[in-house]
Design a protein around this motif. Structure first.
Motif, PDB file in Angstrom:
ATOM      1  N   SER A   1     113.865 -40.957  53.620  1.00 47.75           N
ATOM      2  CA  SER A   1     114.947 -40.617  52.650  1.00 47.75           C
ATOM      3  C   SER A   1     115.503 -42.033  52.126  1.00 47.75           C
ATOM      4  O   SER A   1     115.225 -42.897  52.747  1.00 47.75           O
TER       5      SER A   1
ATOM      6  N   ASP B 229     111.230 -30.027  51.348  1.00 46.80           N
ATOM      7  CA  ASP B 229     112.537 -29.622  51.112  1.00 46.80           C
ATOM      8  C   ASP B 229     112.920 -28.434  50.652  1.00 46.80           C
ATOM      9  O   ASP B 229     114.023 -27.747  51.067  1.00 46.80           O
TER      10      ASP B 229
ATOM     11  N   TRP C 159     114.279 -44.407  45.505  1.00 46.64           N
ATOM     12  CA  TRP C 159     114.992 -44.911  46.807  1.00 46.64           C
ATOM     13  C   TRP C 159     115.455 -46.403  46.293  1.00 46.64           C
ATOM     14  O   TRP C 159     116.122 -47.070  47.298  1.00 46.64           O
TER      15      TRP C 159
END
Lengths: 267, 322, 381
Positions: B216, C30, B245
């Motif tokens: 993440s 997800d 990111w």
């Protein structure tokens, strides 16, 4: 606005590495041929220009008839308006190592072009010279490694080029202009099935190199022959001894690694 | 053939760049005269370069382009083309970098010269020059034969091992005013995106880079803390940049930067060719990946099989310093 | 694999592969966790025309046949079968209207979904699952309108759909008392209720839809009063064949992952693919995938030739969904401890595949259908 986008057929890298005949071009498989991945951003940039200002996008591809037919139809299914095949069947060594490439590409018969667009490099030879050699052949300016495009109301573009350690941003008023687009500049769209079906039936324009206007075939051949690939092979891989730690069964793996790195003055 | 002389073209007066280029020429063409052609608008750098290269090359030509104070590739290309216009079949070398490749392409196109970028191991074979370069982003290796009866422009990768440069040459220094007309966009701004003062991917001895294995954006961001502790620059793989990111300036590999730190840490980076091509010149590679069969381990000098996030945590907690 | 693809088919499959790699692969984990797709998750699928592949060109579709469409959806299902079924449910609903022969109504329907909207087919009710004859929701004629009342459950795309094909009772006459209607989502009185939080196919929306005095024009009746059961059967015949192709996609993915893993994973100093017990599992899995694909392909070809697939469709759906349980379960087995971890892809396949034995008519009902058909075939004159 007239936009020309140059696209190249390359062998899918995953297939090329496992079949050198495909990579060398001694064997041709239509399904292994794809639009050079870097050219997808070029097509996307061309389509965005057209959508912004209205106009027409013509894709030009040089190569074997089989290869250019395949990828030009792929380009049409992305929304490109017209495809021009330039058959190099009588030009064995017309490679991207030769300035003759741009000389030939620049002759593609499209009128009143505003922008000539290429991808940053070709995925098979990792050269990034097409845009420069087209610009030289046309005697126009060239903006390379374009990573950002801003569309101005007067149909000029503000472009940001990004290289390893520097960037250059400016508004380019001159036309025509040659652009090479970076692979991080945009996200290429996917083909639609509807356009794909239409692309199958579309008629492509076909030229042999010798059909192109004002072309000195003998001279181009002479220049082209000065650069040839003589070998293409898998690189020898130096086998490396890796010092391995496993965190799953050794809770001190991290500190052991650090100690080892310090011992060898790496840290 | 007019190739008793080899032309070393540089778009900066940076001495490290020039030395790297000289080394390639010395290692591969020791018998040739070397002539350095430099564009550098900064007078201090020019003086510094004069001192540093004294007696190591046969000649230096400083190209002055009035009205140009940053290296615009179009203007530079035209100026170099004008410079070489009267040289019969020149052999021209530049350091390979994305910017130089762009300039080299313009020079070659203007001179109708053959061009190969990012080459290694140039060897002369009769009237041909044979060079090696990567194909398919490193999956394959290619040899290209170039006829020296025509002009040749090459951008060259740095040598792995140092070479001793000559110190006994009579260096002839010339200043050449280029007559090329400078046409630039009125609003053009040129920015160096890395500077030598701040720690960055180009100058850091330690680089800590992260891939999708960090799971993440928050996971990736932990690298900054580790970077601070280790005095390391932070890098990223393409998927990380594509996921948003990290900024694209941190991207390492085919689409990003090629770096050469003393030690490179790859956290949760699987190691596709497109990535590893950017770290080939790292002296030491440390790979951390939960998948023990990740291709990165084939390249690594050291490796930890395990969760990359956990390893970052441990390194941060133990305050590993450089 | 034994199917020989034409160049066109292979190119279509490659298009969907690219779509899967760029648009689905990065998000599936997800979305599966969230139990739904976010807003806009289908925009690019609509742009591509994935919801209109099988729809004839005269209705604004791509006009591919069932066989080719199935090949494309098998590929899509390798990435996520729940995402795929969302698209399948739309065009199957439309197809059930086209098959009744009312071109105007079909065109009206197609025009709604073509720009990028979903459709849903709804039959089931809380007390009418396998037993369609138990449908209790009613349609009452009132002048030029019908008034709809009742609750439909387990509606695939229930919450996403802009238009429903829904079965209501117009008379008490069992199956013959059922009629099919086109119901626009915008009609007053429609509320979408409970969203099922499912074990698998979590990217697919399954919801309850409530009809409370919903008034629709009488023209929205599909075919004639009493045609509802036929419409439902037509729809189920097609959707059964298509869910089978999705199950093949899941199985192929399970096989791909398993072989890759078995080649890579070393135990006792050698890759586990060298062990006979693993080899046996892989061989059986591959054989099941192959047989399933061929059954699907044959059913699709029959449908392309307007043949009834009442028996073959039932056989295909039953066989494929049964073996798919073993294939996905063995994939988890081959992955060992990692198999049950959500970090690895195979546990999801096992969760996704269970419902294939249940929906579009349970496998128990399918076996009854097959037996009924057999009984008819062997009837003495």
């Amino acid at each position: 606005m007239n936009i020309v986008v140059y696209i190249k057929a390359v062998v899918d890298p995953d297939k090329a590495k496992n079949d050198l005949d495909l990579a060398k071009g001694t064997k041709e498989d239509k399904l292994a041929l794809i639009i050079n991945p870097y050219d997808k951003q070029a097509i996307e940039a061309a389509l965005q220009l057209k959508e912004k200002y209205t106009g027409k996008v013509t894709a030009v591809s040089l190569g074997s008839d089989l290869a250019t037919d395949k990828i030009l139809r792929d380009a049409l299914s992305l929304g490109v308006d017209e495809g021009i095949q330039i058959s190099n069947d009588d030009f064995e060594s017309l490679s991207s190592y030769s300035p003759a490439l741009g000389t030939v590409l620049a002759k593609a018969p499209v009128d009143d072009v505003d922008y000539y667009i290429t991808g940053r490099e070709a995925g098979d030879d990792n050269q990034s010279i097409t845009g420069a050699s087209i610009a030289a052949a046309l005697d126009v300016d060239f903006v390379d490694n374009v990573d950002e495009v801003e569309y101005n109301d007067d149909e000029t573009l503000t472009l940001t080029s990004r290289w390893d350690k520097s960037e250059l941003k400016g508004t380019y008023k001159q036309k025509p202009l040659v652009l090479s687009i970076k692979d991080t500049a945009n996200t290429p769209r996917l083909p639609s099935f509807k356009a794909k079906m239409q692309a199958k039936k579309a008629t492509l324009k076909h030229f042999k190199v010798s059909d192109l206007p004002d072309i000195d075939v003998a001279r181009i051949k002479a220049i082209a022959d000065r650069a040839t690939t003589i070998n293409l092979a898998k690189p020898e891989v130096a086998s490396k001894e890796t010092v391995l730690f496993n965190l799953n069964d050794d809770e001190n793996a991290v500190s052991e690694l650090v100690a080892d790195l310090k011992k060898h003055s790496i840290l | 053939m007019g190739q008793d002389t080899i032309y070393l073209v540089t778009t900066t007066g940076d001495t490290a760049d020039v030395e790297a280029l000289q080394a390639v020429a010395q290692a591969n063409f020791p018998e040739k005269q070397t002539r350095l052609v430099v564009f550098e608008s900064n007078a201090d750098k020019v003086e510094n370069l004069k001192t540093k290269t004294a007696n190591t090359v046969d000649a230096i030509d400083f190209l002055a382009i009035s009205g140009l104070d940053y290296p615009d590739p179009n203007v530079l290309g035209k100026a170099f083309v004008a410079y070489f216009k009267n040289v019969d079949t020149p052999l021209i070398l530049l350091n390979s970098s994305r910017f130089n490749n762009a300039v080299a392409a313009r020079i070659a196109a203007g001179l109708t010269a053959s061009i190969v970028t990012d080459i290694e191991q140039p060897t002369i074979d009769g009237t041909n020059l044979i060079v090696s370069k990567k194909g398919y982003s490193g999956e394959l290796k290619r040899q290209v034969q170039l006829d020296m009866n025509g002009g040749i422009v090459l951008t060259v990768n740095p040598l792995k091992d140092p070479v001793k440069l000559p110190t006994d040459k009579d260096t002839v220094v010339q200043n050449i005013a280029s007559e090329v007309v400078v046409t630039l966009p009125e609003d053009a701004t040129y920015t160096l995106t890395t500077n030598d003062q701040d720690l960055n991917l180009d100058n850091a001895e330690v680089v800590v880079a992260g891939g999708r294995g960090l799971k993440s954006e928050a996971g990736f961001k932990e690298l900054y803390q580790l970077g601070k502790i280790m005095n390391a620059a932070v890098g990223a793989s393409r998927p990380v940049v594509d996921s948003g990111w990290a900024d694209s300036s941190l991207m390492i590999g085919q689409s990003g930067k090629s770096i050469s730190p003393k030690v490179y840490f790859a956290f949760g980076i699987s190691g596709t060719v497109q990535h590893t091509i950017g770290i080939e010149n790292a002296k030491c590679i440390v790979a951390i990946n939960s998948d023990k069969d990740a291709p990165i381990f084939k390249l690594a000098d050291y490796g930890i099989i395990g969760d990359a996030k956990a390893v970052i945590q441990q390194l941060v907690t133990s305050k590993v310093s450089n | 694999m034994a199917l020989q693809y034409t160049e066109d088919q292979q190119e279509f499959i490659n298009m969907v592969k690219e779509f899967g790699e760029t648009e689905l692969k990065p998000h599936v984990k997800d979305w599966d966790e969230a139990g739904r797709c976010p807003e806009g998750a289908f925009d690019k699928a609509f742009d591509m025309g994935l919801h209109m592949l099988e729809v004839p060109e005269e209705y604004g579709g791509i006009g591919l046949n069932f066989e080719t469409t199935a090949m494309i959806f098998e590929e899509l299902a390798k990435y996520d079968a729940g995402y795929a079924i969302t698209l399948v449910s739309s065009f199957v609903a439309l197809r059930s209207v086209i098959l009744r022969g009312d071109k105007k109504l079909a065109k009206y329907f197609a025009d709604i979904i073509a720009p990028g909207k979903f459709a849903a087919f709804s039959l089931s009710e809380s007390n009418a699952g396998s037993d369609a004859g138990a449908v209790a929701a009613t349609a009452t004629k009132d002048g030029n309108e019908y008034v709809l009342n009742g609750e439909k459950t387990f509606v695939t795309n229930g919450n996403l759909a802009s238009i429903y094909v829904a079965i209501f009772r117009t008379s008490d006459d069992g199956n013959k008392g059922l009629s099919a209607f086109l119901v626009e989502r915008t009609r007053d009185g429609i509320t979408v209720g409970h969203h099922e939080d499912k074990m698998g196919l979590r990217l697919s929306d399954t919801s309850t839809v409530n009809f409370d005095n919903v008034r629709i024009p009488a023209d929205n009746l599909i075919g004639n009063e009493g045609d509802g059961f036929k419409v439902a059967l037509n729809s189920l015949n097609i959707s059964r064949a298509f869910v089978a192709t999705l199950a093949v996609g899941i199985m192929q993915r399970a096989l791909d992952e398993s072989v890759k893993y078995a080649k890579m994973r070393k135990q006792f100093g050698r890759p586990i693919i060298k062990f006979q017990s693993v080899q046996n599992m892989l061989a059986d899995m591959a054989t099941d995938v192959e047989a399933s694909r061929l059954m699907v392909n044959n059913t699709m070809k029959m449908m392309d030739n307007d043949l009834s697939v009442r028996k073959e469709g039932a056989m295909t759906k039953t066989f494929v969904s049964d073996v798919a349980q073993d294939v996905t379960s063995n994939a988890v087995q081959i992955f060992g401890g990692y198999g049950v971890s959500k970090e690895y892809p195979v546990e999801k396949l096992m969760r996704d595949v269970k419902v294939f034995q249940i929906f579009e008519g349970t496998n128990e009902i399918q076996r009854m259908t097959i037996a009924t058909e057999l009984n008819k075939e062997y009837e003495e004159d």
